[in-house]
Scaffold this active site. Structure first.
Site, PDB file in Angstrom:
ATOM      1  N   ARG A  45     -31.982 -19.885 -10.069  1.00  0.00           N
ATOM      2  CA  ARG A  45     -31.756 -18.859 -11.544  1.00  0.00           C
ATOM      3  C   ARG A  45     -30.459 -18.858 -12.016  1.00  0.00           C
ATOM      4  NH1 ARG A  45     -30.388 -12.711 -11.249  1.00  0.00           N
ATOM      5  NH2 ARG A  45     -30.492 -12.142 -13.332  1.00  0.00           N
ATOM      6  N   HIS A  88     -26.816 -12.145 -19.510  1.00  0.00           N
ATOM      7  CA  HIS A  88     -26.290 -11.770 -18.029  1.00  0.00           C
ATOM      8  C   HIS A  88     -24.877 -11.385 -18.519  1.00  0.00           C
ATOM      9  CE1 HIS A  88     -26.308 -12.068 -13.624  1.00  0.00           C
ATOM     10  NE2 HIS A  88     -25.248 -11.480 -13.859  1.00  0.00           N
ATOM     11  N   GLU A  91     -29.938  -6.608 -15.289  1.00  0.00           N
ATOM     12  CA  GLU A  91     -29.181  -5.255 -15.000  1.00  0.00           C
ATOM     13  C   GLU A  91     -28.834  -4.637 -16.139  1.00  0.00           C
ATOM     14  OE1 GLU A  91     -26.274  -5.894 -12.045  1.00  0.00           O
ATOM     15  OE2 GLU A  91     -27.826  -6.918 -10.674  1.00  0.00           O
ATOM     16  N   ASN A  99     -33.023  -6.798  -8.228  1.00  0.00           N
ATOM     17  CA  ASN A  99     -31.877  -6.985  -7.726  1.00  0.00           C
ATOM     18  C   ASN A  99     -31.383  -5.922  -6.868  1.00  0.00           C
ATOM     19  OD1 ASN A  99     -31.621  -9.190  -9.385  1.00  0.00           O
ATOM     20  ND2 ASN A  99     -29.580  -8.505 -10.632  1.00  0.00           N
ATOM     21  N   TYR A 111     -28.706  -4.698  -3.422  1.00  0.00           N
ATOM     22  CA  TYR A 111     -27.653  -4.849  -2.544  1.00  0.00           C
ATOM     23  C   TYR A 111     -27.413  -3.768  -1.525  1.00  0.00           C
ATOM     24  CZ  TYR A 111     -26.453  -8.654  -5.574  1.00  0.00           C
ATOM     25  OH  TYR A 111     -26.383  -9.778  -6.267  1.00  0.00           O
ATOM     26  N   GLU A 136     -31.936 -11.272  -7.108  1.00  0.00           N
ATOM     27  CA  GLU A 136     -30.443 -11.301  -6.540  1.00  0.00           C
ATOM     28  C   GLU A 136     -30.605 -10.460  -5.315  1.00  0.00           C
ATOM     29  OE1 GLU A 136     -27.262  -9.833  -8.642  1.00  0.00           O
ATOM     30  OE2 GLU A 136     -28.049 -11.050 -10.444  1.00  0.00           O
TER      31      GLU A 136
HETATM   32  O1  IFM Z   1     -22.043 -10.517  -9.360  1.00  0.00           O
HETATM   33  C1  IFM Z   1     -22.780  -9.858  -9.619  1.00  0.00           C
HETATM   34  C2  IFM Z   1     -23.946 -10.143 -10.421  1.00  0.00           C
HETATM   35  O2  IFM Z   1     -23.359 -10.652 -11.639  1.00  0.00           O
HETATM   36  C3  IFM Z   1     -25.050  -8.870 -10.973  1.00  0.00           C
HETATM   37  N1  IFM Z   1     -25.687  -8.361  -9.664  1.00  0.00           N
HETATM   38  C4  IFM Z   1     -24.933  -7.793  -8.820  1.00  0.00           C
HETATM   39  C5  IFM Z   1     -23.727  -9.193  -8.274  1.00  0.00           C
HETATM   40  C6  IFM Z   1     -22.704  -8.539  -7.261  1.00  0.00           C
HETATM   41  O3  IFM Z   1     -21.925  -7.431  -7.668  1.00  0.00           O
END
Ligand code: IFM
Length: 477
Positions: free
Chosen positions: A91, A135, A180, A307, A309, A377
């Site tokens: 990606r 992006h 995002e 995405n 985290y 992500e």
């Molecule tokens: O680096 C970023 C990415 O560009 C978008 N999603 C979160 C990642 C980590 O912060």
């Protein structure tokens, strides 16, 4: 425990590999401004991130994406790293200002050629390209005309999407319109931590809406061009209240709108969020909304990219009294404490894989008709360093990835249709306002020499992919 060989022959002991279904696809992800560099080469125009990063005080240490990982010149080496890694897919994002330097108007042939070369190199290596159209690198010329605050930008985005679809539609397997949009709208136009660095409640809400309209228009042109699968990537949040205090619970309700429902309700339910007036007062139903917009935004999708985290803790934050419009979009605090009691990554993010499962199962329960999900992500920034033996030992990242892949497997076992996973990121790269100190890559970058060194996690991920294929392949007849 399983042991997989590292590149140098040292076994990398890893947690058990997750039990994902046959056909599950593995990949790695990057984004243009974070890795390409060559910011003013071959006709590329400036983006809002060039302007922002060149403005003193905006990024850590004044870092910019001028050179980044120099992927623009070193992409063959990076594709070779992907091939060696054994991923099914890659990606990447297309830089709008490389294709259309002014946002609208003349097209840049050298920019078009660059992604032709990249895509062809990927296909020759047996890797399926997944292209993100936006992006965060809006052409500066469009920001000068109002940016995402104005509807013209959504229209310009659709024209750029049509150009990309016409040129690459025969070879790109998966198209992601926006990455995002929460960050583009609220971090960029309300908090001002990201480009264009604005602090406006009204601007942020108009931006959120125009991003969604731009997404819908882009889906229409991608469909008309007969491209591959079409979707959008959202960073939805698994939110928890900081306490049971009524203020925090009210903030949680508003945060659900701000972080999640502002996107999911128009996209997947054809309506605006039920509690939006509680969140934004009179601004919620702004003049940027027009009849017919919900139909455009709700164009059917082939997949939704997620995405993830870390979970987010929400607490009521003091209003910013200076600007009543701004405070409506920013009075929700993200808790600084770590109520989970787990390890933090160098971003300060708590490591809580179970929250990932909760997010995926919660989304599935709320929108049962949702198309298949792809994890576009997931990854962690760690305090990596190159050791004298030429290795980067990153057991924390391996642990993070194993835990989060197991969380995806749990969601699949609970009935959520997740088709694949792209680790963030292939390379260490420009982490936006945080500059180059945060390292998310499976591959270490020496920013002085631009030397690439696969980390232990790279070898671990390769072993995981190989083991998955061996475990799930149909026996030969
Ligand atoms: O680096 C970023 C990415 O560009 C978008 N999603 C979160 C990642 C980590 O912060």
């Amino acid at each position: 425990m399983s042991a997989v060989p590292s590149g140098a022959g040292t076994p990398v002991t890893s947690p058990a590999f997750p039990d994902l279904p046959a056909g599950f696809r593995f990949g790695a992800a990057t984004a243009a401004y974070q890795i390409e560099g060559a910011h003013d080469e071959d006709g590329r125009g400036p983006s809002i991130w060039d302007t922002f990063s060149h403005t003193p005080g905006r990024t850590l240490g004044g870092a910019t994406g001028d050179t980044a990982c120099d992927h623009y010149h070193r992409y063959p080496e990076d594709v070779e790293l992907l091939r060696e890694l054994g991923v099914d897919g890659y990606r990447f994002s297309i830089a709008w200002p490389r294709l259309v330097p002014g946002g609208t108007g003349p097209v840049n042939p050298k920019g078009l050629d660059f992604y032709d070369r990249l895509i062809d190199e990927l296909l020759a290596a047996g890797i399926a390209p997944a292209a993100t159209l936006y992006h965060w690198d809006l052409p500066q010329a469009l920001e000068d005309r109002g940016g995402w605050r104005v509807r013209e930008t959504a229209q310009a985005f659709a024209e750029y999407a049509a150009l990309a679809a016409e040129r690459y539609g025969d070879r790109v397997e998966r198209w992601i319109t926006l990455n995002e949009p929460f960050c583009s709208a609220f971090v960029g136009y309300a908090e001002g931590r990201h480009a264009p660095g604005a602090q406006e409640g009204r601007g942020a809400l108009a931006a959120a809406h125009h991003l969604l309209v731009g997404h819908g228009l882009a889906v229409q042109v991608l469909r008309a061009a007969g491209t591959g699968q079409v979707g959008i990537t959202l960073n939805l949040d698994r939110l928890h209240p900081a306490s049971g205090r009524s203020e925090d619970l009210a903030a949680l309700r508003r945060a659900e709108v701000l972080h999640n429902e502002v996107w999911t309700e128009p996209l997947f339910a054809g309506r605006y969020p039920a509690h939006e007036a509680e969140t934004w007062g009179g601004l919620a139903d702004g003049p940027w909304r027009r009849p017919g917009d919900l139909e455009v935004i709700g164009e059917p999708l082939d997949f939704v990219g997620i995405n993830f985290y870390r979970p987010v803790t929400v607490e009521a934050a003091p209003h910013r009294e200076a600007d009543p419009e701004l405070r409506t979009a920013t009075d929700i605090g993200v808790g600084e404490s770590n109520p989970y009691g787990t390890r933090l990554t160098t971003m300060g993010w708590p490591v809580v894989p179970a929250a990932f499962t909760e997010l995926l199962t919660g989304l599935h329960a709320r929108y049962p008709q949702l198309p298949p999900l792809w994890i576009t992500e997931n990854g962690s920034a760690e305090a990596d360093s190159l050791t004298p033996d030429g290795h980067v030992h990153d057991p924390e990242r391996i642990d993070y990835l194993a835990g989060h892949l197991a969380a995806v497997a749990d969601a699949v076992a609970a009935g959520v249709d997740v088709r694949g996973y792209y680790v963030w990121s292939l390379l260490d790269n420009f982490e936006w306002a945080r500059g180059y100190e945060q390292r998310f890559g499976l591959v270490h970058i020496d920013y002085d020499t631009l030397t690439r060194t696969p980390k232990d996690s790279y070898h671990w991920y390769r072993g995981l992919i190989t083991a998955h294929r061996a475990r799930t392949e149909e026996p030969a007849r």
